[in-house]
Design an enzyme around this catalytic site. Sequence first.
Site, PDB file in Angstrom:
ATOM      1  N   ASN A  45       1.154  -2.513   5.318  1.00 20.26           N
ATOM      2  CA  ASN A  45       0.402  -1.270   5.457  1.00 20.26           C
ATOM      3  C   ASN A  45      -0.902  -1.255   4.668  1.00 20.26           C
ATOM      4  OD1 ASN A  45       0.085   1.838   5.784  1.00 20.26           O
ATOM      5  ND2 ASN A  45       0.208   1.537   3.563  1.00 20.26           N
TER       6      ASN A  45
ATOM      7  N   ASP B  48      -2.219  -7.696  -5.720  1.00 17.52           N
ATOM      8  CA  ASP B  48      -3.413  -7.786  -4.891  1.00 17.52           C
ATOM      9  C   ASP B  48      -3.080  -8.712  -3.733  1.00 17.52           C
ATOM     10  OD1 ASP B  48      -5.828  -8.337  -3.672  1.00 17.52           O
ATOM     11  OD2 ASP B  48      -6.922  -8.750  -5.521  1.00 17.52           O
TER      12      ASP B  48
ATOM     13  N   SER C 202      -4.681  -0.245  13.822  1.00 18.59           N
ATOM     14  CA  SER C 202      -5.431   1.006  13.929  1.00 18.59           C
ATOM     15  C   SER C 202      -5.909   1.184  15.354  1.00 18.59           C
ATOM     16  CB  SER C 202      -6.639   0.991  12.987  1.00 18.59           C
ATOM     17  OG  SER C 202      -7.499   2.092  13.247  1.00 18.59           O
TER      18      SER C 202
ATOM     19  N   TYR D 116     -13.795  -3.202   9.614  1.00 21.80           N
ATOM     20  CA  TYR D 116     -12.455  -2.621   9.710  1.00 21.80           C
ATOM     21  C   TYR D 116     -11.858  -2.850  11.106  1.00 21.80           C
ATOM     22  CZ  TYR D 116      -8.710   0.847   9.170  1.00 21.80           C
ATOM     23  OH  TYR D 116      -7.494   1.472   9.100  1.00 21.80           O
TER      24      TYR D 116
ATOM     25  N   GLY E 292       0.814  -1.208   0.000  1.00 22.09           N
ATOM     26  CA  GLY E 292       0.000   0.000   0.000  1.00 22.09           C
ATOM     27  C   GLY E 292       0.844   1.252   0.000  1.00 22.09           C
ATOM     28  N   ALA E 293       1.959   1.206  -0.749  1.00 17.80           N
ATOM     29  CA  ALA E 293       2.970   2.267  -0.671  1.00 17.80           C
ATOM     30  C   ALA E 293       2.773   3.375  -1.691  1.00 17.80           C
ATOM     31  CB  ALA E 293       4.369   1.662  -0.840  1.00 17.80           C
TER      32      ALA E 293
ATOM     33  N   ARG F 292       0.439   5.766  -1.764  1.00 16.63           N
ATOM     34  CA  ARG F 292      -0.079   7.044  -1.281  1.00 16.63           C
ATOM     35  C   ARG F 292      -0.064   7.078   0.245  1.00 16.63           C
ATOM     36  NH1 ARG F 292      -5.802   7.702  -4.390  1.00 16.63           N
ATOM     37  NH2 ARG F 292      -5.491   9.917  -4.018  1.00 16.63           N
TER      38      ARG F 292
ATOM     39  N   LYS G  79      -8.475  -5.048  11.995  1.00 14.71           N
ATOM     40  CA  LYS G  79      -7.312  -4.449  12.643  1.00 14.71           C
ATOM     41  C   LYS G  79      -7.040  -5.061  14.016  1.00 14.71           C
ATOM     42  CE  LYS G  79      -6.063  -1.652   9.362  1.00 14.71           C
ATOM     43  NZ  LYS G  79      -4.774  -1.857   8.655  1.00 14.71           N
TER      44      LYS G  79
END
Length: 247
Positions: A90, A63, A142, A155, A13-14, A16, A159
Amino acid sequence: MKILENKVAIVTGAGRNIGKSIALALAKEGAKITVVDVNETDGNNVVNEIKELGSDAIFINCDISKSDEVDKMVKNTVDTFGKLDILVNNAGITRDTLIVRMKDEDWDKVISINLTGTFYCSRAAAKIMMTQKSGKIVNISSVVGLMGNAGQVNYSSSKAGVIGLTRSLARELASRNITVNAIAPGFVESDMTAKLNEEQRKKLTDQIPLKRTAQPEEIANVVKFLVSPDADYITGQVISVDGGMAF
């Protein structure tokens, strides 16, 4: 000498936001980076920024909810750079709604990327790191994985699961000199928070004792510490970077 000179890192997930900040922070310390994302344009832009910093990087479109793609991504990294020292899990998504309105696919998609994807990446990386007898894994959880949050049962569950995975994996891999830790960010400046109006932002920051959101770099700095030699004796920990929300 830079603290991560000659180290090789995968950051998922790098493309943004937090992931990009993490990739750049590690690159500034000398690490070679595999930038993993599903957005090719964003990913290649980060690769170019890393190369401008004087470090090396490749982009892999992956993915992470598909184990075969993850295995190929890790193999490609090792084939390119010769080893794997650091994994930062991430990548993540949200599909927020109240539970009575939540569709099966809203649950399944969030769990498959946020939790199962973290498992796939950790499993593939662990095979390499166990052979090397060294490595560092950092999972991005999170604050809602610790506290819960209305409208985010998928979510929050994903997490919270990442925290359980982190603690179990830390025990499992410690004998091979591999550390596994998690970071639990609070509200972080992102494309989403940039769209908030003044009233929405005040409602958000009122929940935070420090009365502000975090900058992505503040999360990246904790990752940088956890993968550095200074953190060699830290494993199985969850570090909250949330402005005081969850203590």
